[in-house]
Design an enzyme around this catalytic site. Structure first.
Site, PDB file in Angstrom:
ATOM      1  CB  THR A 276      -0.908   0.029   1.245  1.00  0.00           C
ATOM      2  OG1 THR A 276      -0.106  -0.288   2.380  1.00  0.00           O
ATOM      3  CG2 THR A 276      -2.044  -0.976   1.130  1.00  0.00           C
TER       4      THR A 276
ATOM      5  CG  ASP B 131      11.004  -1.716   4.021  1.00  0.00           C
ATOM      6  OD1 ASP B 131       9.851  -2.017   4.386  1.00  0.00           O
ATOM      7  OD2 ASP B 131      11.562  -2.228   3.044  1.00  0.00           O
TER       8      ASP B 131
END
Ligand code: GLA
Length: 379
Positions: free
Chosen positions: A22, A161
């Site tokens: 997403t 991340d």
């Protein structure tokens, strides 16, 4: 010549609780930083040379930041690109990029979808900044590290991340809106245990379908924009629009878009469930997310599906799903805190990695983001 004494920076890995694929669609994610980390012991120098040794392999790399100052001249196609790329992106954002002599260690597994690359980027950012907080704020360094990966390393990841590694909060997950960059911690229920089970299928996202999925999402968003010009990315699409656009999208792009649209809804459902201490509801959302990644997004592999099935069937488990980019990697399991050891044992007994070994299963805790080991980051 050394400039200061030795310092240690730690940068955690992350798991994504929900909100997969997403981020690059302007959507919602719910990651947390975990207590597995990369450590970089370093001594700053007054030149522009990074001399870094990996303590696991003994491999030593000497990186001349002057020679590797741009993606065009600097990319080598190995792990040193994360360090050189971070130096390039930091300098371009107005930060420092100073040399250091360093030793890389830690217990964060590589190639298991736990963001070891982002951890190396964030650790490098601190060392290149001589142990000062890199740039003016954490979002700026997050974006610089993402840019290092996108433009220097050459991998088109979203912000998930680097954000999780930089912003981790002990005891909490992090809800991020990848379009507005607004974020807030979401406390995890005291009765919940999160376990990480490695499938043993290592992933190299660069060789996987990741880039292709990204292109498919962009193609789906463009097709939807032709019907409704207010759609800038899949974040703006509603289920009714997907229904109307079925013929134009075709079967494949319909499935890709449906994953993203429903996954954004599941992130919000998971946040509501965690905030209501409703682990069974959160578990159901985990299960639905995995099914969507498997069936609509084609981002799973049979071994990971099997691991999810084994985990979900263990008493005390509320749900399990692939975490991270997919095509191998690890599974996150939501279980009752009191059942964690039994659950870990049952998964080890019930799933064998493709090489026939017991999988690595461990309970993980949400922890703080990257910073100097001796002092909390950005206080
Ligand atoms: C990888 C990427 C992230 C994100 C996830 C999928 O981890 O690096 O940006 O797209 O896959 O959610």
């Amino acid at each position: 010549m050394p400039l200061s004494g030795q310092q240690i920076v730690r940068a955690p890995g992350r798991i994504n609780l929900i909100g997969e694929h997403t981020d690059y669609n302007g959507g919602l994610v719910l990651p947390m930083a975990i207590d597995l980390e990369t450590r970089l012991e370093f001594t700053s120098t007054d030149d522009r040379v990074v001399d870094v040794t990996r303590t696991d392999t003994g491999e030593r790399a000497v990186i001349d930041l002057g020679q590797r100052a741009t993606p065009a001249t600097g990319r080598r196609g190995d792990w040193t690109d994360y360090v050189a790329g971070t130096a390039w992106a930091l300098a371009d954002a107005g930060g420092w990029a100073r040399g250091f002599v360093g030793w890389l260690s830690g217990n964060l597994p590589l190639a298991q979808g736990l963001s070891s690359s982002a951890a190396l980027e964030l650790a490098s950012a601190w060392a290149l900044s001589a142990g000062e907080p890199p740039l003016t704020d954490r979002m700026a360094v997050t974006l610089a590290c993402q840019r290092a990966e996108n433009e220097f390393v050459g991998f088109p990841c979203g912000i998930l991340d680097q954000f999780a590694v930089a912003f981790g909060v002990r005891g909490a997950a992090l809800l991020l809106d990848c379009r507005s960059l607004e974020h807030r911690p979401v406390a995890l229920p005291a009765g919940a245990a999160l376990l990480l089970a490695e499938s043993g299928v290592t992933r190299q996202l660069r060789d996987s379908g990741y880039e292709q999925r990204r292109r498919e999402c962009e193609a789906a968003a463009a097709a939807l924009a032709a019907i409704d010009p207010s759609v800038g990315s899949l974040r703006d699409a509603r289920p009714e629009l997907l229904e109307r656009a079925r013929d134009r999208l075709g079967e494949l792009l319909s499935r890709r878009a449906r994953h993203v649209v429903t996954e954004n809804e599941r992130v919000l459902a998971a946040v509501r469930a965690f905030e209501a201490d409703d682990l069974p509801a959160a578990g159901r959302v985990f299960v639905a997310s995995h099914a969507s990644l498997r069936d609509d997004f084609d981002a799973s592999v049979p071994a990971v599906d099997r691991l999810v099935e084994v985990a979900a069937a263990v008493p005390g488990v509320h749900g399990a799903r692939l975490t991270g980019g997919g095509f191998g990697g690890a599974v996150v399991v939501l279980a009752d805190a009191g059942a964690a050891d039994l659950v870990a044992g049952a998964i080890r007994a019930g799933y064998a990695t493709p090489s026939g070994h017991e999988p690595v299963v461990r309970q993980v805790q949400a922890c703080d983001g990257a910073g100097l080991a001796a002092a909390p980051a950005w206080t």
